[in-house]
Design an enzyme around this catalytic site. Structure first.
Site: not given
Ligand code: BG6
Length: 484
Positions: A201, A390
């Site tokens: 990302e 993800e």
């Molecule tokens: C993704 C990331 O964008 O979102 C992860 O790759 C992250 O590392 C996940 O944990 C959740 O996002 P956030 O910002 O709520 O922790």
């Protein structure tokens, strides 16, 4: 059986008048046979979970690990939720055998994780640290002996602080340092890892780190410098792709993981689909479009004017080095509608009543996981293998007095998204696997431990793991290779 038809049958049975059994039999014969799994995935579809080094490992001072920008940022007052840091996090560094056993219980066939650059090169460059690599060798051996295939991300945001001290991603030298780190690490671990991802990302570590200051290193660079920093990051990816191929000791697959920005058609008709396709290229011009097309779009460069990045043709060739697969991180997306004026689309502003999960940015939009892979594969035909690297959500999980965590909202979210993914796969969109974010509750960056994304609850005081209802749901999905 799908839950809805189970309920309908249960209600019907409860209120059914008593009739001769022969009638029952003939009524049953008239019913069309339900397919065993109408929401089945193809055989061999890869089910997994995803995670990242800083979010789970802890052990930040162990075995020669150097500090990263996330250590610095999280220890700076006011930067993270209640000043929380990942000094211990899930203590995965020590507890990985227990967590691999949990993965086996879940039935996953693959595990996406990231390597902390500053464990391998504590100063970012220079002398490697064998003890840091040894941790990953132990983890990989444990995964292999459990029959779980590792998918490795080389950079998931924890840049060595020593490199930030020289400008971080704003300094072109970091792009070359990344390729050197990638080459060394792949040379050491390609006997144990086949699938490599360069970065995770771009906009999360570039735009949020060097633009809006929400993430480490917490800077707000002037626009022109930020655009050049974006360019350095895609250049780093391209240099690393080449370095990985050169360093691998056996055939490997290289890709990256990107949270490709919206778009999906607000309505499923030809005009809206076209608008969404245009939006896809333009909204991602700075990252995935230049990687897959080898050029920035005219609109991107025109809009930036004097702030546009400076680059050479040679750099564009490096940036667009062929990849073997593309990982897409999907949490949500935005809708596009067509417009008469250039560029031919508009992103719909989010109405305030749009539903979201526990994180206020995580709008519930299951169609995202159908449209993003579909539009990507239609727009860039050279992308022949996709993974959802993800997908998941935060929920306000609570441990009940009986010790259970019944996260029915996460099950609802996952069921809806997986149903849309199944639609994509059954229509021939080349998605080969799915990595749920995440196996464990973990350190969610500037949200600290306030947001839980795991299908396993973690008590961060005792480190006790409690598989949630969603764990059982996902286990059954994997077991049946179908949405349940
Ligand atoms: C993704 C990331 O964008 O979102 C992860 O790759 C992250 O590392 C996940 O944990 C959740 O996002 P956030 O910002 O709520 O922790």
């Amino acid at each position: 059986m799908k839950r809805r038809s189970f309920l309908r049958n249960a209600v019907a049975l409860a209120s059914a008048p008593i009739i001769p059994s022969a009638l029952h039999a003939s009524a049953a014969q008239d019913m069309p046979a339900a397919p065993a799994h109408s929401l089945a995935f193809p055989q061999g579809f890869l089910w997994g979970t995803a995670t990242a080094s800083y979010q789970v490992e802890g052990a930040v001072h162990e075995d020669g690990r150097g500090p990263s920008i996330w250590d610095t940022f999280s220890h700076t007052p006011g930067k993270t939720y209640q000043g929380e840091t990942a000094d211990v996090a899930d203590d995965f560094y020590h507890r990985y055998p227990e967590d691999v056993a949990l993965m086996q219980r879940l039935g996953i066939k693959t595990f996406r994780f990231s390597i902390a650059w500053s464990r391998v090169f504590p100063q970012g460059t220079g002398k490697p640290n064998p003890k840091g690599l040894d941790f990953y060798k132990r983890l990989l051996d444990q995964l292999h002996s459990a029959g779980i295939e590792p998918y490795c991300t080389l950079f998931h945001w924890d840049l060595p602080q020593a490199l930030q001290d020289k400008g971080g991603w704003a300094n072109r030298a970091t792009s070359h340092a990344f390729a050197d780190y990638a080459a060394y690490t792949v040379g050491q671990l390609s006997d144990r890892i086949t699938h490599w991802m360069t970065t995770n990302e771009f906009d999360s570590f570039i735009d949020a780190g060097y633009g809006s200051a929400e993430s480490a290193p917490g800077l707000r660079l002037p626009r022109g410098e930020l655009m050049q920093t974006r360019h350095n990051a895609v250049l780093a990816h391209g240099l690393a792709v080449q370095a990985i191929r050169a360093a691998a000791k056996r055939p490997i697959q290289v890709g990256l993981a990107e949270d490709i920005s919206g778009a999906m058609p607000a309505i499923e008709d030809a005009q809206h689909i076209k608008a969404a396709q245009t939006a896809l290229r333009e909204e991602n011009a700075q990252y995935i479009t230049v990687i897959l097309e080898g050029k920035y779009t005219d609109d991107y460069l025109r809009t930036l004017g004097a702030d546009a990045p400076k680059f050479t043709d040679e750099e564009l060739k490096i940036i667009s080095s062929p990849i073997d697969f593309l990982g897409i991180n999907i949490y949500t997306t935005r809708e596009a509608v067509p417009t008469d004026a250039e560029p031919g689309y508009m992103m719909v502003p989010r109405p305030s009543s749009y539903p979201h999960m526990a994180s206020d940015w995580l709008f519930v939009n299951p169609q995202a996981i159908y449209w993003t892979p579909r539009l990507v594969s239609e727009t860039w035909s050279k992308v022949r293998t996709l993974y959802i690297t993800e997908n998941g959500c935060s929920s306000d999980d609570v441990v009940r007095p009986d010790g259970r965590v019944l996260d029915s909202d996460r099950v609802m979210y996952l069921r809806n998204y997986l149903s849309q993914l199944q639609r994509a796969v059954s229509e021939g969109v080349p998605v080969r696997g799915y990595f749920l974010w995440s196996l464990l509750d973990n350190y969610e960056w500037s949200s600290g431990f306030s947001k839980r994304f795991g299908i396993t609850y973690v008590d961060f005081t005792t480190q006790k793991r409690i598989p949630k209802l969603s764990f059982d749901f996902y286990r059954q999905v994997i077991e049946g290779n179908a949405v349940v």
